[in-house]
Design an enzyme around this catalytic site. Structure first.
Site, PDB file in Angstrom:
ATOM      1  CB  SER A  67      -0.941  -0.010   1.200  1.00 14.06           C
ATOM      2  OG  SER A  67      -0.233  -0.394   2.344  1.00 14.06           O
ATOM      3  CE  LYS A  71       7.280   1.549  -8.955  1.00 18.10           C
ATOM      4  NZ  LYS A  71       7.217   1.839 -10.346  1.00 18.10           N
ATOM      5  CG  ASP A 111      -0.955  -6.080   9.332  1.00 19.18           C
ATOM      6  OD1 ASP A 111      -1.931  -6.867   9.355  1.00 19.18           O
ATOM      7  OD2 ASP A 111      -0.661  -5.408   8.325  1.00 19.18           O
TER       8      ASP A 111
HETATM    9  N1  LIG Z   1      12.503  -8.157   1.660  1.00 22.97           N
HETATM   10  C1  LIG Z   1      11.698  -8.535   0.681  1.00 22.97           C
HETATM   11  N2  LIG Z   1      12.092  -9.461  -0.213  1.00 22.97           N
HETATM   12  C2  LIG Z   1      11.269  -9.852  -1.213  1.00 22.97           C
HETATM   13  N3  LIG Z   1      10.035  -9.387  -1.394  1.00 22.97           N
HETATM   14  C3  LIG Z   1       9.589  -8.466  -0.534  1.00 22.97           C
HETATM   15  C4  LIG Z   1      10.392  -7.979   0.534  1.00 22.97           C
HETATM   16  N4  LIG Z   1       9.675  -7.070   1.224  1.00 22.97           N
HETATM   17  C5  LIG Z   1       8.502  -6.998   0.621  1.00 22.97           C
HETATM   18  N5  LIG Z   1       8.428  -7.820  -0.437  1.00 22.97           N
HETATM   19  C6  LIG Z   1       7.298  -8.018  -1.343  1.00 22.97           C
HETATM   20  O1  LIG Z   1       6.615  -6.787  -1.490  1.00 22.97           O
HETATM   21  C7  LIG Z   1       5.284  -6.895  -1.030  1.00 22.97           C
HETATM   22  C8  LIG Z   1       4.874  -5.604  -0.343  1.00 22.97           C
HETATM   23  O2  LIG Z   1       5.766  -5.347   0.718  1.00 22.97           O
HETATM   24  P1  LIG Z   1       5.305  -4.723   2.108  1.00 22.97           P
HETATM   25  O3  LIG Z   1       4.203  -5.577   2.660  1.00 22.97           O
HETATM   26  O4  LIG Z   1       6.463  -4.486   2.975  1.00 22.97           O
HETATM   27  O5  LIG Z   1       4.745  -3.353   1.593  1.00 22.97           O
HETATM   28  P2  LIG Z   1       3.638  -2.468   2.271  1.00 22.97           P
HETATM   29  O6  LIG Z   1       3.484  -1.250   1.442  1.00 22.97           O
HETATM   30  O7  LIG Z   1       3.996  -2.270   3.696  1.00 22.97           O
HETATM   31  O8  LIG Z   1       2.387  -3.418   2.095  1.00 22.97           O
HETATM   32  P3  LIG Z   1       1.059  -3.556   2.948  1.00 22.97           P
HETATM   33  O9  LIG Z   1       1.133  -2.576   4.064  1.00 22.97           O
HETATM   34  O10 LIG Z   1      -0.010  -3.279   1.955  1.00 22.97           O
HETATM   35  O11 LIG Z   1       1.045  -4.989   3.401  1.00 22.97           O
HETATM   36  C9  LIG Z   1       5.286  -8.093  -0.115  1.00 22.97           C
HETATM   37  O12 LIG Z   1       4.035  -8.719  -0.119  1.00 22.97           O
HETATM   38  C10 LIG Z   1       6.336  -8.997  -0.729  1.00 22.97           C
HETATM   39  O13 LIG Z   1       5.768  -9.793  -1.743  1.00 22.97           O
END
Ligand SMILES: Nc1ncnc2c1ncn2[C@@H]1O[C@H](COP(=O)(O)OP(=O)(O)OP(=O)(O)O)[C@@H](O)[C@H]1O
Length: 597
Positions: free
Chosen positions: A185, A188, A302
């Protein structure tokens, strides 16, 4: 008036007699036809052309009223002259020529018309062109501008050779950048390689604008950074560094690279659930990570399969600390006030009732219980389509064990203890870690080793690989010897294959674990993505791979002895040359250098 009218001819015969010289052949000028007939005749061309003589001829209105207009020789000549002059004008701008039907076909006219347009367009295009045309994008722009300006229809549109989208390898802040591997959210997540250590990393890219738009966005990110900076545990994703580039308006968080999430693992299963052994292995690591977090007075808030990543050696890593809360050291309990998280995983005290505060640690344990329930059964204990109904269900409905899978008494007991609606009675992390189901062992092939085998069959390309090929295929090994970050890296020539990030460019490269031998033996399949087979249908001892005659495939990481294998005479065996040698080299390189912790 009268005199004039009496002397004026009134029929065509009279006209012919009175005004035509004897040399004129009779009938060359025909009676005036009706308007529609005249139109038709005009279209036919000059031979059949009928002159609608000006009715005002000689300023004599009566002549018009009383009969057909008089046709004088000079009137006819003038009309012909005028027509010819028109024709000259039309011909001179090359638009069309409608008077030469006897020599030109419709097709000829169309060709001439198009040719005329082409010439005009060409001259316009030359106005736009400048030398040298720097790149395809500018040329495409010019072509579009010219075509738009000319308002051509589809038939006349000059096709511009379609652009081949070429992505040049990108270096930024000491990293070679790959493709997007996840979306959250906040922004990327892309894969990168640290060019100093050749280690794969994941970078979360967040735009200032987006952070401003999300309520509490900046605060969450700052809090996530602050929390992660202090953490160091094998079951918590490691934050490597943070930087921002103000001109781009972006902030970057560099994490250790993970191959996927537990949610992805579940999604790959046809039954959308894991075996009990796999679930146990994941749950154990989750609890170890949670225990560490709680010992650091952090409530994650979460916990769910989507926020559990799997590193390259299949260690579970808790990630996404966006809503995590650091509990004050002056506080005896785990009281939190801000409710956050994913509704299906939230405890009753957060979604139902009117507590001012809740225990953050116990809330994490509830979410861990829902996660365990989901891992083993693929279902959620409390599920409703409408949010309010879901909250009501979480708060009031009794826990029912899943029916689709056999649940042992020990597992049932643990689930009941974790999903206790009374948070004071609910198991803490330490309680859970001493529960009989937790401490139980499962056959090795039901643990994460089995998951690892199946993950090997997934498509996890190294997304920077095309860039590496573009930079170094057919050139020297400058990448390894150059100064790190040297500007020369940007200027290396030649970019032989452009670095397009498409799978078709590298059909053979599918798996990180692929060996040079695999590549030499050809593609693993016909190019279709390989679906990970079900854990229930695959034998665990022999991982699927490019085997012929049923022999096990080469191990994922070759030992040095294997690499330096000698033949019977003590000479080094000459390896079969792989189709794409560089690919094999890089595959080995990154296998051996990629670290996971
Ligand atoms: N260290 C990592 N290595 C590989 N893929 C990753 C890593 N961190 C995140 N991802 C990929 O990116 C996606 C989104 O990352 P993350 O959940 O940290 O983002 P966000 O913006 O906090 O998402 P949300 O709050 O919507 O769950 C994860 O579901 C995963 O597939």
């Amino acid at each position: 008036m009268d005199g004039q009218s009496s002397s004026s001819p009134t029929t065509s015969a009279e006209v012919q007699q009175k005004f035509l010289t004897p040399d004129d052949a009779p009938g060359t000028i025909e009676p005036s036809p009706s308007d529609s007939e005249a139109k038709q005749l005009n279209q036919k061309g000059p031979k059949n052309m009928v002159l609608n003589v000006d009715a005002d001829c000689g300023g004599n209105d009566d002549a018009f009223e009383e009969g057909p207009a008089p046709v004088y020789r000079d009137v006819v000549d003038k009309a012909i002259e005028r027509r010819s002059a028109d024709r000259q004008v039309k011909m001179s701008i090359g638009v069309y020529d409608d008077n030469d039907d006897d020599v030109e076909t419709e097709e000829d006219r169309r060709v001439q018309f198009t040719e005329g347009l082409r010439r005009i367009r060409q001259s316009k295009q030359e106005d736009f062109d400048f030398e040298p045309v720097e790149n395809d994008v500018i040329r495409q722009f010019i072509s579009n501008e010219v075509n738009n300006a000319m308002l051509f229809n589809q038939d006349n549109h000059i096709d511009f050779t379609p652009l081949i989208k070429r992505k040049q390898p990108k270096f930024l802040e000491g990293y070679l950048w790959g493709a997007v591997i996840g979306n959250g959210s906040y922004g990327k997540v892309k894969e990168v390689i640290d060019i100093a250590t050749l280690t794969r990393r994941a970078v979360k890219i967040m735009k200032y604008d987006k952070l401003r738009k999300i309520s509490g966005g900046w605060d969450n990110i700052r809090s996530e950074m602050a929390i992660l900076r202090r953490l160091n545990h094998r079951n918590v994703v490691r934050l490597i560094e943070v930087f921002n580039i103000p001109v781009k308006g972006k902030v970057y968080m560099l994490f250790e690279y993970c191959i996927g999430s537990v949610q992805q693992l579940i999604d790959l299963e046809p039954a959308r659930r894991l075996t009990i052994g796999e679930s146990h292995a994941i749950f154990v690591e989750l609890c170890q990570g949670l225990n560490y977090l709680h010992s650091k007075r952090i409530s994650h808030k979460d916990i769910k399969p989507g926020n559990l990543l799997l590193s390259i050696d299949l260690t579970v890593k808790i990630c996404d600390f966006g809503v995590a809360e650091q509990i004050s050291i002056f506080q005896e309990d785990g009281r939190c006030t801000k409710v956050n998280g994913t509704p299906k995983f939230q405890p009753p005290e957060c979604v139902y009732g009117n507590q001012v505060a809740f225990d953050g640690y116990k809330a994490d344990m509830w979410s861990a219980g829902i996660t365990l329930y989901n891992l083993v059964s693929g279902k959620y204990p409390f599920e409703r389509a409408v949010l309010l109904k879901l909250y009501e269900c979480i708060g009031t409905e009794p826990l029912v064990m899943p029916k689709n899978v056999p649940i042992t008494a020990e597992l049932e007991d643990l689930l009941i203890k974790l999903l206790d609606k009374d948070f004071e009675q609910r198991y803490s992390c330490l309680d859970t870690m001493s529960h009989p189901w937790f401490v139980a062992t499962f056959p090795e092939d039901e643990g994460l080793g089995r998951v690892m085998e199946r993950m090997r069959t997934g498509t996890r390309p190294l997304t920077m690989f095309p860039s590496l090929i573009a930079l170094y295929e057919g050139t020297t090994n400058d990448f390894l010897t150059d100064d790190v970050g040297n500007a020369n890296l940007y200027e290396q020539e030649p970019l032989v294959c452009g670095g397009e990030l498409d799978s078709q460019t590298f059909p053979n490269f599918k798996y990180l674990e692929q060996t040079p031998q695999d590549l030499a033996d050809g593609p693993l399949d016909d190019g279709e993505p390989v679906r990970r087979p079900s854990s229930r249908s695959m034998p665990t001892s022999a991982p699927p791979g490019p085997t012929t005659s049923g022999t096990a495939p080469a191990p994922a990481i070759q030992s040095e002895e294997q690499e330096d294998a000698t033949d019977g005479n003590g000479k080094k065996k000459k390896k079969k040359k792989p189709d794409r040698p560089k690919r094999g080299i890089f595959a080995c390189l990154f296998r051996s250098r990629t670290e996971s912790a």
